[in-house]
Design a protein around this motif. Sequence first.
Motif, mmCIF file in Angstrom:
data_model
loop_
_atom_site.group_PDB
_atom_site.id
_atom_site.type_symbol
_atom_site.label_atom_id
_atom_site.label_comp_id
_atom_site.label_asym_id
_atom_site.label_seq_id
_atom_site.Cartn_x
_atom_site.Cartn_y
_atom_site.Cartn_z
ATOM 1 N N ALA A 6 0.804 -1.218 0.000
ATOM 2 C CA ALA A 6 0.000 0.000 0.000
ATOM 3 C C ALA A 6 0.839 1.271 0.000
ATOM 4 O O ALA A 6 0.429 2.280 -0.595
ATOM 5 N N ARG A 7 2.027 1.244 0.612
ATOM 6 C CA ARG A 7 2.784 2.475 0.820
ATOM 7 C C ARG A 7 4.076 2.569 0.019
ATOM 8 O O ARG A 7 4.634 3.646 -0.098
ATOM 9 N N TYR A 8 4.548 1.462 -0.532
ATOM 10 C CA TYR A 8 5.793 1.471 -1.289
ATOM 11 C C TYR A 8 5.491 1.372 -2.781
ATOM 12 O O TYR A 8 4.524 0.716 -3.185
ATOM 13 N N HIS A 9 6.334 1.999 -3.582
ATOM 14 C CA HIS A 9 6.207 1.945 -5.032
ATOM 15 C C HIS A 9 7.434 1.225 -5.586
ATOM 16 O O HIS A 9 8.562 1.703 -5.454
ATOM 17 N N PHE A 10 7.215 0.095 -6.215
ATOM 18 C CA PHE A 10 8.301 -0.691 -6.773
ATOM 19 C C PHE A 10 7.770 -1.492 -7.950
ATOM 20 O O PHE A 10 6.552 -1.680 -8.107
ATOM 21 N N ALA A 11 8.682 -1.967 -8.757
ATOM 22 C CA ALA A 11 8.295 -2.731 -9.935
ATOM 23 C C ALA A 11 7.694 -4.069 -9.515
ATOM 24 O O ALA A 11 8.236 -4.771 -8.670
ATOM 25 N N GLY A 12 6.573 -4.395 -10.132
ATOM 26 C CA GLY A 12 5.909 -5.656 -9.832
ATOM 27 C C GLY A 12 4.949 -5.604 -8.660
ATOM 28 O O GLY A 12 4.449 -6.650 -8.234
ATOM 29 N N ARG A 13 4.680 -4.390 -8.150
ATOM 30 C CA ARG A 13 3.755 -4.296 -7.011
ATOM 31 C C ARG A 13 2.345 -4.739 -7.395
ATOM 32 O O ARG A 13 1.693 -5.469 -6.655
ATOM 33 N N ALA A 52 -1.964 -8.814 -7.344
ATOM 34 C CA ALA A 52 -2.825 -9.713 -8.106
ATOM 35 C C ALA A 52 -2.588 -11.166 -7.721
ATOM 36 O O ALA A 52 -3.517 -11.980 -7.743
ATOM 37 N N LEU A 53 -1.349 -11.493 -7.361
ATOM 38 C CA LEU A 53 -1.051 -12.862 -6.923
ATOM 39 C C LEU A 53 -1.784 -13.191 -5.634
ATOM 40 O O LEU A 53 -2.342 -14.291 -5.491
ATOM 41 N N PHE A 54 -1.805 -12.261 -4.705
ATOM 42 C CA PHE A 54 -2.558 -12.488 -3.466
ATOM 43 C C PHE A 54 -4.055 -12.557 -3.750
ATOM 44 O O PHE A 54 -4.770 -13.368 -3.143
ATOM 45 N N ALA A 68 -5.402 -13.635 -6.467
ATOM 46 C CA ALA A 68 -5.652 -14.930 -7.097
ATOM 47 C C ALA A 68 -5.688 -16.056 -6.080
ATOM 48 O O ALA A 68 -6.313 -17.091 -6.315
ATOM 49 N N GLY A 69 -5.016 -15.852 -4.951
ATOM 50 C CA GLY A 69 -5.038 -16.873 -3.909
ATOM 51 C C GLY A 69 -6.416 -17.119 -3.333
ATOM 52 O O GLY A 69 -6.668 -18.180 -2.742
ATOM 53 N N LEU A 70 -7.332 -16.166 -3.502
ATOM 54 C CA LEU A 70 -8.702 -16.361 -3.024
ATOM 55 C C LEU A 70 -9.439 -17.422 -3.820
ATOM 56 O O LEU A 70 -10.430 -17.979 -3.343
ATOM 57 N N MET A 71 -8.969 -17.704 -5.024
ATOM 58 C CA MET A 71 -9.665 -18.655 -5.881
ATOM 59 C C MET A 71 -9.203 -20.092 -5.679
ATOM 60 O O MET A 71 -9.721 -20.997 -6.325
ATOM 61 N N PHE A 72 -8.240 -20.310 -4.792
ATOM 62 C CA PHE A 72 -7.705 -21.650 -4.582
ATOM 63 C C PHE A 72 -7.916 -22.048 -3.125
ATOM 64 O O PHE A 72 -7.100 -21.714 -2.254
ATOM 65 N N PRO A 73 -8.999 -22.727 -2.818
ATOM 66 C CA PRO A 73 -9.219 -23.178 -1.440
ATOM 67 C C PRO A 73 -8.217 -24.253 -1.055
ATOM 68 O O PRO A 73 -7.574 -24.875 -1.910
#
Length: 308
Positions: free
Chosen positions: A129-136, A141-143, A145-150
């Motif tokens: 939320a507070r840092y700006h970096f490449a791939g943030r 989006a990876l986290f 996507a984790g909602l879709m895998f019980p």
Amino acid sequence: MATTTIDGREARSGRSRGVRSSIPGPGSTRRRRSGAANTHVNPITYVVAIVFIAANLAPVLYIVLGGFRTNAQITTSPAGLPDPLQFGNYASVLSSGVFWQELGNSAITAIATTVGVVVLGLMVSFVLARYHFAGRGALYALFAAGLMFPITVAITPLYLLVKDLGLTNNLAGVILPQIAFALPTTVIILVPFLRAIPDELEEAASIDGASRLGFFFRMIVPLSLPGVVTTGILAFIASWNSYILPLFILNNEGQYTLPLGVQAFSSQYSVDTAKVLAFTTMSMIPALVFFTIFQRRIVGGLTGAVKG
């Protein structure tokens, strides 16, 4: 004099226009009436709500009341009320060392999972939320996507991984995967909270000499407390009710949590239905009490996340 008369007329007409503009017209009255009519709730809504609540409470009440009955009463009248009340079933469960051991295992697992989820989730959310970096964006989006895998989908490879680490028949083998699978929900809830914190606060803290960690502990943690409480409650209840993961990881009865204990108790005392119902009631009471106390916190935290 003419000018004065004209000015006076203009002034009077202006006052009259002001008075007329302040008087509500028929259109505004109709709008107010229609707005008041919209606040009226259809009786069908109450009927549907009552039916829904009854459908959810009926199984719970049946289990609780069944613990106060004998097997003969349940066989004779399955839907009847206790007559008379039998306290022996609950007394037998409370005097059993197995119940308290399983209760302790569930408490250890739930508390450790909650602490891990809150600490790690808050740190990850702060960075996203507070840092700006490449791939943030990709990491967020990876986290998501984790909602879709019980956990049920990954139970077989997860069991093999836990086995390779030597954590089978160990509460740590249940705690660590539960933390991992609860992090996506935690990050999704906490990131909006932390993004809504103004950058001016961080700038003012840096001017006062506060470091990044100082700003995190002094400002971020207190301001994100509603979201932290919400994620902690959700993680605690999910861990308390977890069944499939302990079923694969824990094979020793001494390490059983309450959901596994209920299943084992039901198999052992399959002919004693009343005692099984009493054991089931005692196992679900802690989660019900915990959720009842903190349910408003859950709603408040989720509302804040949506607003953020």
